[in-house]
Design a protein around this motif. Structure first.
Motif, PDB file in Angstrom:
ATOM      1  N   GLU A 106     -11.923   2.568  -6.664  1.00  0.00           N
ATOM      2  CA  GLU A 106     -12.230   3.596  -5.663  1.00  0.00           C
ATOM      3  C   GLU A 106     -11.258   3.538  -4.496  1.00  0.00           C
ATOM      4  N   ARG A 107     -10.936   2.320  -4.043  1.00  0.00           N
ATOM      5  CA  ARG A 107     -10.073   2.147  -2.870  1.00  0.00           C
ATOM      6  C   ARG A 107      -8.651   2.627  -3.147  1.00  0.00           C
ATOM      7  N   LEU A 108      -8.160   2.349  -4.363  1.00  0.00           N
ATOM      8  CA  LEU A 108      -6.783   2.695  -4.693  1.00  0.00           C
ATOM      9  C   LEU A 108      -6.642   4.074  -5.327  1.00  0.00           C
ATOM     10  N   GLY A 109      -7.792   4.702  -5.675  1.00  0.00           N
ATOM     11  CA  GLY A 109      -7.733   6.033  -6.269  1.00  0.00           C
ATOM     12  C   GLY A 109      -7.187   6.032  -7.685  1.00  0.00           C
ATOM     13  N   GLU A 118     -14.707  -1.393  -6.959  1.00  0.00           N
ATOM     14  CA  GLU A 118     -14.333  -1.146  -5.565  1.00  0.00           C
ATOM     15  C   GLU A 118     -12.826  -0.935  -5.445  1.00  0.00           C
ATOM     16  N   ALA A 119     -12.052  -1.722  -6.211  1.00  0.00           N
ATOM     17  CA  ALA A 119     -10.594  -1.557  -6.193  1.00  0.00           C
ATOM     18  C   ALA A 119     -10.198  -0.201  -6.769  1.00  0.00           C
ATOM     19  N   ALA A 168      -5.626  -6.325  -6.685  1.00  0.00           N
ATOM     20  CA  ALA A 168      -6.550  -5.975  -5.603  1.00  0.00           C
ATOM     21  C   ALA A 168      -7.913  -6.627  -5.784  1.00  0.00           C
ATOM     22  N   ALA A 228       0.833  -1.203   0.000  1.00  0.00           N
ATOM     23  CA  ALA A 228       0.000   0.000   0.000  1.00  0.00           C
ATOM     24  C   ALA A 228       0.869   1.255   0.000  1.00  0.00           C
ATOM     25  N   ARG A 288     -16.247  -5.793  -8.044  1.00  0.00           N
ATOM     26  CA  ARG A 288     -14.960  -5.938  -7.357  1.00  0.00           C
ATOM     27  C   ARG A 288     -13.908  -4.996  -7.954  1.00  0.00           C
TER      28      ARG A 288
END
Length: 350
Positions: free
Chosen positions: A54-57, A51-52, A23, A7, A48
């Motif tokens: 959004e989570r990782l930008g 979501e990855a 991810a 990360a 999925r």
């Protein structure tokens, strides 16, 4: 490397497709399909990946993707007047269809200025637009349009078109719509019918007036040229055109307006003159924009289905992008007359 170290490493550099694939637990090709809005990806898999993202930008670099594919996902939409509610509705239909096909629409308003139109289109061409949807500005020269046939990107003319150019066209059947409207007024007994708004240097006006004249001729009524009143295609133009018509020695008892927006101004002018719409004077608009349902009384008008025209224009362009050898199409769409409350029998004293 531990998850926290991974990360931290990602935070110090640009997130890649490989990072998203790791991810989300999918392949890089699956991530690419999701980024291109492909319908081939299952809903759960798409979720999925999203979501990855959004989570990782993650930020999708479209320019780099276009270079890799040697194509562009940008379509230029160049309209002469985006302040007109009709063209706003048309643009919604265009954008919906282009987005569904994975294209981004870049819109520009030319203000009916052919020089501004030229600059805008050249800039969009330099930025690699895959195609153009154009409502030509007044005064656009045929040679300028003809030159576009040599571009690598197809061009579809919408609503307005220049004759003698080998470019696609999507537009309503203006002549048919105007003829239906004039025939409606004639069946109600009106014989002094004005045509208000527009400019006969514009093909959209020429075709409307042609349909209006055809209806008069078929009924055996000699046309009075003073009843064709040019005016700006806006509310103020409708006010001025109606005032001009009412000042004639033999004023009309009804009007077919170039557009609904012109008709709105006509209704304003009638109210100011103390004339009851549908009783003292009848009005028909053209376009059937959303506001036509909400005048008092609701406006009788010719529906040309703006959003559907937008979708059809996008579809025509996408076909040309997919197969550049496809010959340009001319799609003229039949309108409908929508009868509401602004038309009535000719007044007894007329």
């Amino acid at each position: 490397m531990s998850p926290s170290e991974k990360a931290s490493s990602r935070a110090s550099r640009r997130v890649t497709v490989t990072d998203l694939a790791d991810a989300a637990g999918v392949s890089r090709s699956t991530v690419s399909l999701v980024l291109r809005n492909s319908p081939l990806v299952k809903r759960e898999t798409r979720r999925r990946v999203e979501e990855a993202i959004e989570r990782l930008g993650y930020v999708y670099n479209r320019n780099a993707a276009n270079l890799r594919r040697q194509t562009s996902d940008m379509v230029a939409v160049v309209i002469h007047d985006l302040t007109n509610p009709f063209f706003a509705e048309l643009a919604v239909g265009l954008e919906e269809a282009l987005e569904a096909a994975g294209y981004v629409s870049l819109m520009a308003n030319t203000g009916d200025d052919p020089e501004r139109q030229r600059r805008v289109m050249e800039t969009m061409r330099e930025h690699g637009a895959a195609g153009f949807i154009l409502c030509p500005a007044m005064g656009t020269e045929t040679r300028q349009m003809a030159a576009m046939t040599g571009w690598n990107a197809p061009v579809i003319q919408v609503m307005r078109w220049l004759p003698d150019t080998r470019l696609g066209v999507v537009a309503p059947d203006y002549a048919l719509g105007a003829r239906m409207a004039a025939e409606r007024l004639l069946t109600l007994g009106h014989r002094r019918i004005a045509f208000l708004g527009g400019n006969e240097a514009n093909i959209a006006t020429v075709e409307r007036v042609r349909g209006y004249r055809a209806a008069l001729e078929a009924t055996g009524i000699a046309e009075d040229p003073t009843l064709v009143v040019p005016a700006a295609v806006n509310r103020g133009g409708g006010v001025e055109a109606l005032r001009t018509a009412l000042a004639l020695d033999r004023p009309p008892t009804a009007a077919l307006c170039f557009s609904d927006v012109v008709a709105f101004g006509t209704l304003d002018a009638l109210a100011a003159a103390g004339l009851a719409v549908g009783r003292d004077f009848s009005v028909i608009g053209f376009d059937d924009i959303a506001g036509a349902r909400h005048t008092l009384p609701p406006l009788t008008t010719v529906a040309v289905y703006s959003r559907e025209l937008g979708r059809r224009s996008a579809a025509a362009l996408l076909r040309r992008i997919a197969d550049p050898s496809e010959p340009p199409e001319q799609e003229i769409v039949a309108p409908s007359l929508i009868v509401r409350g602004t038309c009535g029998p000719v007044p007894a004293e007329a």
